[in-house]
Design a protein around this motif. Sequence first.
Motif, PDB file in Angstrom:
ATOM      1  N   ASP A   1       0.796  -1.191   0.097  1.00  0.00           N
ATOM      2  CA  ASP A   1       0.024  -0.035   0.003  1.00  0.00           C
ATOM      3  C   ASP A   1       0.837   1.339   0.030  1.00  0.00           C
TER       4      ASP A   1
ATOM      5  N   LEU B   1      -3.050  -2.982 -11.817  1.00  0.00           N
ATOM      6  CA  LEU B   1      -4.101  -2.041 -10.968  1.00  0.00           C
ATOM      7  C   LEU B   1      -5.531  -2.513 -11.054  1.00  0.00           C
TER       8      LEU B   1
ATOM      9  N   TYR C   1      -7.532  -3.288  -7.659  1.00  0.00           N
ATOM     10  CA  TYR C   1      -8.925  -2.086  -7.542  1.00  0.00           C
ATOM     11  C   TYR C   1      -9.925  -2.606  -8.503  1.00  0.00           C
TER      12      TYR C   1
ATOM     13  N   PHE D   1     -12.794  -0.064  -9.519  1.00  0.00           N
ATOM     14  CA  PHE D   1     -12.301   0.950 -10.386  1.00  0.00           C
ATOM     15  C   PHE D   1     -13.119   1.058 -11.775  1.00  0.00           C
TER      16      PHE D   1
ATOM     17  N   PRO E   1     -10.605   6.070  -5.842  1.00  0.00           N
ATOM     18  CA  PRO E   1     -10.037   6.515  -4.582  1.00  0.00           C
ATOM     19  C   PRO E   1      -9.589   7.775  -4.378  1.00  0.00           C
TER      20      PRO E   1
ATOM     21  N   LEU F   1      -4.636   6.572  -9.034  1.00  0.00           N
ATOM     22  CA  LEU F   1      -3.760   5.454  -8.981  1.00  0.00           C
ATOM     23  C   LEU F   1      -2.372   5.575  -9.679  1.00  0.00           C
TER      24      LEU F   1
ATOM     25  N   GLY G   1      -5.377   6.111 -14.366  1.00  0.00           N
ATOM     26  CA  GLY G   1      -4.802   7.048 -13.855  1.00  0.00           C
ATOM     27  C   GLY G   1      -5.257   8.247 -14.555  1.00  0.00           C
TER      28      GLY G   1
ATOM     29  N   THR H   1      -0.468   8.254  -4.982  1.00  0.00           N
ATOM     30  CA  THR H   1      -0.513   7.685  -5.995  1.00  0.00           C
ATOM     31  C   THR H   1       0.553   6.566  -6.227  1.00  0.00           C
ATOM     32  N   LYS H   2       0.260   5.507  -6.760  1.00  0.00           N
ATOM     33  CA  LYS H   2       1.123   4.284  -6.695  1.00  0.00           C
ATOM     34  C   LYS H   2       2.122   4.261  -7.914  1.00  0.00           C
TER      35      LYS H   2
END
Length: 545
Positions: free
Chosen positions: A44, A165, A169, A172, A177, A181, A200, A286-287
Motif C-alpha cells: 500500500d 492496478l 482495484y 475502479f 480512490p 492510482l 490514472g 499515487t502508486k
Amino acid sequence: MKRRTFLRSAAAGAAATPFVLNGIPTLAKSPLKFLSQLPTVQDDNNILIVIQLFGGNDGINTLPPLDDPNYTTLRPNIACVKANCWSDNSIPSTYFHPGLSNGSTSGDHGGLASLMLHGDLAIVRNVGYPLPNLSHFRSTDIWLSGINDANPNDLLDTGWIGRYLSAKYPNFPASLPDDPLAIQFGGFSLALQAKVGRMGIEVGDPTKQQGVSSSLNTLDLASAGTAYANEYAFVADIASRSDKYAQRVKDTYAAGKALLKGQYSNDSFGTQMANCAALIAGGMQTKVYYTSLGGFDTHVSQAQQGDGTIGLHNTLLSSLSNGIYQFMNDMIRLNLAHRIVGMTVSEFGRRPSENGSFGTDHGAGGVQFIFGTQVNSGIFGQQFDLSNLDENQNLSYQIDYRSVYLDVLTAWFGMTLADAKATLKTGLSGEADAEVDLLGPIAVIKQQSGGVATSKPAELPFEITANYPNPFTTSTTLVINVPSEASVALDITNMNGDRVADVFSQTLGVGEHRVPLSLDLPSGFYIVRARSSIGVVTKMIQCVR
C-alpha cells in the motif's frame, strides 16, 4: 565468509564467470535468492517510477565494453574513450558512459554512477525478448503491454501496470480512490491502460491542473439507450476524475515543492522528476508515476567523430542521470526513499556496428536501470558479447524484460508469482503465454517484509543508524553498526556528488561505533557514505549555520 564478500571476490577473480540466478548471470552486489520463494508483501505504501526512453537507447555505448577489441572495430568513430569513463572497481570490466557520472571518472560527482557507489542502483544488461521486433511502434507496444506478440493483427490494448492496478482495484472506476492510482506527465501510456479504461490521470503542469465545467457532466443524463452510451460513459469518467483530482494535485504539489532541495535541470525530464518528487513529498498516495525522455533514436550524430562520449547521446544520458540523482537525493533527505523503486524502459537497443552518419541503427542489447534504496545493487547479465552476433549481426538478448516486471509485481507490489505471471498473459498468443510460464524474477529488488522495506538484506545489517545532533552546526556524531570485523572507509559528499571530506579508512570491529565529526561546512545537506567489503551504506545529514 559473508555471501556478499564471496560474490565480490569471486567476480573480481573471474570476470568472465558470472554466477547464475534463475538462468540469469549476475555480478558483484546481486544476492542469490529466488523471489518466487519469498513471502509476499503489503504494497500500500510502495511507489513505482517508470521512465520511458523513447527511440531505443544504445545500451552498448551506455555501458561500453571497452576491454573488447571488437568494440572499436565495430565502432571506429563513435566508440567511448576509456579515459573518460567511470568504472566501479568491484564490477570487473564494466564502464559507465561519462553522461552517467557528470563526466567524472571518480563517480563521486553525482549521477547514476554515484547511486551505484551508494548501493542504490541495479543495471540489467542484455535485456530484451525472443525474436525482437525492430519497429518503434510494435516493440514499444510489446514492452508496455508486457506481451511478446509480434503479430500486427493482434491488438495490444492493455498494459502490464494497468492490468495489475485493475486486478488490485476491481471497483475502479465506479469507485474512485482518494488519490489517482497513476499519474503520467504528458500523454497517456499503454502501460497504464486496462480493459476498464485508463488507470490514472494525465498531468501537464501541476500548478494548472483543472477539472471540467460542471455543465459538461450533464452529458451522461441523456446517454442511456443511445448509440453513444459508451462514448458518454467515457466522457463522464474523465470528467469525474478531473473534478475529483484537480485540486488535490495542485495542493499536494504546492506542499511538496516547498520541501525539495534537489538541483533539477530546467529541461522536460528534470521538470518531470521534480514534479514526481513534489507530489510524493506533498503526500500524494499515487502508486505509479510515469515519465519520459525522448530523442534516443540516434541514427545521426549520436556521438562526435573520434569520441563516443561527446554528442547527442551524452546529452540524453546526462539529463537522465541528473534527474534520477536529484530525485533520489530529495527522497532520501525526506525519509521517503524506502517507498520508491524506479525503472527505465526503452523499446530496443542499437546495432553493434555504427552507421555512416556517426550514429547507430535499430538493434538489440538493451540496458535497464533499476534505482532506489530497495534494489539489489549490481549488474545483472553478462558483458555484451560482440564476437557472437546473430544472423542479422545483432546482439542476442539474455534477460527477458518480463523477468524484471515479475520482480516488480512480486517483490515490490506483493503479488504471488502465479498471479504476476497471469498479469503478463492475455491469451492473445499461446506462444507468448508459454514463454511467461518459463520466466522467473531475477532478484533485482530486495526482499520486503510486512509492507515495510528492509534497509538491507537480513544477513547484512551494516548501517549508519543515526547521527546526533541533526541538523548540526559544526559537530555531530555518527552511529555505525558493523556486523563483522571490516575495513571501513568513511567519506562525505555534497548534494552535487562532490566529495567534501575523507573521514577515515580503518578496520572496525563487530558492534556499534560512535564516530564524532567536526566539520567546517556551508549550510546544506550532505551524504555520509561508509564503504566496506560487506556493503555500502549512506545517510543524509544537514548542516545549519
